[in-house]
Scaffold this motif. Structure first.
Motif, PDB file in Angstrom:
ATOM      1  N   ALA A 139      38.636  64.892  69.821  1.00  0.00           N
ATOM      2  CA  ALA A 139      38.315  64.612  68.681  1.00  0.00           C
ATOM      3  C   ALA A 139      36.989  65.251  68.598  1.00  0.00           C
ATOM      4  CB  ALA A 139      37.984  62.831  68.412  1.00  0.00           C
ATOM      5  N   LEU A 140      36.254  65.363  69.623  1.00  0.00           N
ATOM      6  CA  LEU A 140      35.248  65.776  69.560  1.00  0.00           C
ATOM      7  C   LEU A 140      35.583  67.903  68.978  1.00  0.00           C
ATOM      8  CD1 LEU A 140      33.186  65.430  73.019  1.00  0.00           C
ATOM      9  CD2 LEU A 140      32.678  64.700  70.441  1.00  0.00           C
ATOM     10  N   ARG A 141      36.669  68.428  69.753  1.00  0.00           N
ATOM     11  CA  ARG A 141      36.240  69.820  69.827  1.00  0.00           C
ATOM     12  C   ARG A 141      36.692  70.027  68.219  1.00  0.00           C
ATOM     13  NH1 ARG A 141      35.367  73.094  72.529  1.00  0.00           N
ATOM     14  NH2 ARG A 141      36.195  72.900  74.642  1.00  0.00           N
ATOM     15  N   MET A 142      38.024  69.261  67.332  1.00  0.00           N
ATOM     16  CA  MET A 142      38.263  69.935  66.353  1.00  0.00           C
ATOM     17  C   MET A 142      37.386  68.404  65.370  1.00  0.00           C
ATOM     18  SD  MET A 142      41.803  68.196  65.799  1.00  0.00           S
ATOM     19  CE  MET A 142      41.893  68.056  64.562  1.00  0.00           C
ATOM     20  N   ASN A 143      36.546  68.001  65.852  1.00  0.00           N
ATOM     21  CA  ASN A 143      36.055  67.136  64.485  1.00  0.00           C
ATOM     22  C   ASN A 143      36.894  66.555  63.560  1.00  0.00           C
ATOM     23  OD1 ASN A 143      33.858  65.888  63.261  1.00  0.00           O
ATOM     24  ND2 ASN A 143      34.116  67.384  60.706  1.00  0.00           N
ATOM     25  N   ALA A 144      38.202  65.825  64.455  1.00  0.00           N
ATOM     26  CA  ALA A 144      39.077  64.934  64.091  1.00  0.00           C
ATOM     27  C   ALA A 144      38.513  63.849  63.417  1.00  0.00           C
ATOM     28  CB  ALA A 144      39.603  63.376  65.367  1.00  0.00           C
ATOM     29  N   GLY A 145      39.057  63.471  61.978  1.00  0.00           N
ATOM     30  CA  GLY A 145      38.788  62.130  61.037  1.00  0.00           C
ATOM     31  C   GLY A 145      40.168  61.907  60.091  1.00  0.00           C
ATOM     32  N   ALA A 146      39.833  61.137  59.911  1.00  0.00           N
ATOM     33  CA  ALA A 146      40.547  59.914  58.995  1.00  0.00           C
ATOM     34  C   ALA A 146      40.694  58.879  58.420  1.00  0.00           C
ATOM     35  CB  ALA A 146      41.881  59.766  60.592  1.00  0.00           C
ATOM     36  N   HIS A 147      40.820  58.414  57.574  1.00  0.00           N
ATOM     37  CA  HIS A 147      40.523  57.385  56.435  1.00  0.00           C
ATOM     38  C   HIS A 147      39.074  57.323  56.439  1.00  0.00           C
ATOM     39  CE1 HIS A 147      44.855  55.595  56.942  1.00  0.00           C
ATOM     40  NE2 HIS A 147      44.441  56.230  58.206  1.00  0.00           N
ATOM     41  N   GLY A 148      38.530  57.964  56.390  1.00  0.00           N
ATOM     42  CA  GLY A 148      37.431  58.656  54.772  1.00  0.00           C
ATOM     43  C   GLY A 148      36.306  58.404  55.942  1.00  0.00           C
ATOM     44  N   GLY A 149      36.675  59.106  57.356  1.00  0.00           N
ATOM     45  CA  GLY A 149      35.736  58.579  58.279  1.00  0.00           C
ATOM     46  C   GLY A 149      36.330  60.140  58.971  1.00  0.00           C
ATOM     47  N   GLU A 150      34.851  60.968  59.533  1.00  0.00           N
ATOM     48  CA  GLU A 150      35.017  61.993  60.948  1.00  0.00           C
ATOM     49  C   GLU A 150      34.170  61.594  62.149  1.00  0.00           C
ATOM     50  OE1 GLU A 150      35.412  65.753  58.076  1.00  0.00           O
ATOM     51  OE2 GLU A 150      33.603  65.216  58.142  1.00  0.00           O
ATOM     52  N   THR A 151      34.611  62.896  62.640  1.00  0.00           N
ATOM     53  CA  THR A 151      33.739  62.635  64.040  1.00  0.00           C
ATOM     54  C   THR A 151      32.076  62.512  63.935  1.00  0.00           C
ATOM     55  OG1 THR A 151      35.823  62.963  65.423  1.00  0.00           O
ATOM     56  CG2 THR A 151      33.648  62.948  66.661  1.00  0.00           C
TER      57      THR A 151
END
Length: 308
Positions: A139-151
């Motif tokens: 999640a840190l490496r790729m700024n993971a996100g879903a359902h309206g939120g991001e890291t």
């Protein structure tokens, strides 16, 4: 063909190593696609200090690759030369609630567990992690996100170890987050923990949001298949799945790999696929989308290693 066994040389250079160092370890079982070759050396450090110790002793000509839970990853069939690091164990899987509505998690912690821990502590703002496969390191490496939120929305700071074995701490600004990416300056850092900012919330409402995310995933994504996360990033001005569908790729197959009928921005291993099948299918999808719409899809799934 197996890689040369470097484990004796590494242990001689780092005699006080405490973690597991194994030569020629098959990586297919560590990826959600269940494809790929071996790691020349697979290292599971005991803790952050053990990781820093090995890196400080590792010869500069040995490459280092980090893998997490393998949810967003294709390991090519020829495997990965050099040292592959996979964090695990107590040193990287702890979660702690801290003052100021904050939560700290090791980078081997699955994203879903961070969401659950935040809900248990009545911390709002982290429920979106319930919808992200993989671990906090990814999640840190790729700024993971879903359902309206991001890291990027919740990260305060990250801690890690450089290729030279130095312990470092990066602020949110230093992470340089962009859409599904972090700054190039973070490439050589192996993240070990992260601090997130939540906000006070009602446990029942947070749990309801997590349930909504879970139901949305189950209804729309082939999560029971051998698959990864979303295959391609959404291009500016378009949605990857719509472009793939419009190009006639829903259900497209190469070998044992198939574009999911349920959600066509997911590739699946129907059984017996090779990494070359999966990656080749992805490249064929990119070609057809480019030809049909002019959009050039960019891989979101990471592809590492060498071809067989």
């Amino acid at each position: 063909m197996p890689f040369a066994d470097l484990s004796s040389d590494i242990r001689a250079a780092a005699p006080d190593l405490r973690g597991r160092l194994l030569p020629n370890q098959d990586l297919s079982a560590l990826t959600w696609f269940r494809v790929g070759g071996a790691a020349q050396l697979l290292f599971t450090p005991a803790d952050e200090d053990d990781l820093a110790y090995l890196l400080s002793k590792l010869p500069a000509d040995i490459s280092v690759t980090v893998i997490g839970l393998g949810s967003n990853l294709i390991v090519r069939d020829g495997g990965i030369p050099g040292l592959v690091i996979r964090l695990g164990g107590k040193g990287f899987t702890e979660i702690a609630v801290e003052p100021g509505d904050r939560l700290r998690a090791g980078t081997a912690v699955p994203d879903v567990k961070v969401a659950r821990a935040a809900a248990d502590a009545s911390l709002d703002g982290l429920a979106f992690f319930r919808g992200i496969p993989g671990s906090i390191g990814g999640a840190l490496r790729m700024n993971a996100g879903a359902h309206g939120g991001e890291t990027t929305d919740v990260l305060v700071e990250a801690r890690g170890v450089t290729r030279k074995g130095e312990l470092v701490k990066l602020s949110h600004a230093q992470m340089g987050f962009t859409y599904r990416n972090s700054a190039e300056a973070t490439r050589e850092i192996i993240f070990t923990s992260a601090l997130f900012q939540g906000r006070p919330g009602e446990q029942a409402a947070i749990q309801a949001e997590m349930d909504r995310v879970t139901q949305a995933r189950e209804a729309a994504q082939p999560i029971k298949e051998r698959t990864g996360g979303s295959t391609f990033k959404n291009p500016e001005g378009g949605k990857a799945w719509q472009l793939i569908d419009a190009a006639g790729c829903r259900g497209l197959r190469i070998g044992g790999a198939q574009v999911s009928e349920m959600h066509c921005n997911f590739l699946i291993n129907t059984g017996g696929a090779t990494a070359a099948d999966v990656e080749g299918l992805g490249e064929e999808v990119r070609r057809r989308v480019k030809e049909n719409s002019g959009f050039e899809l960019q891989w979101e799934i990471k592809r590492i290693g060498v071809a067989a």
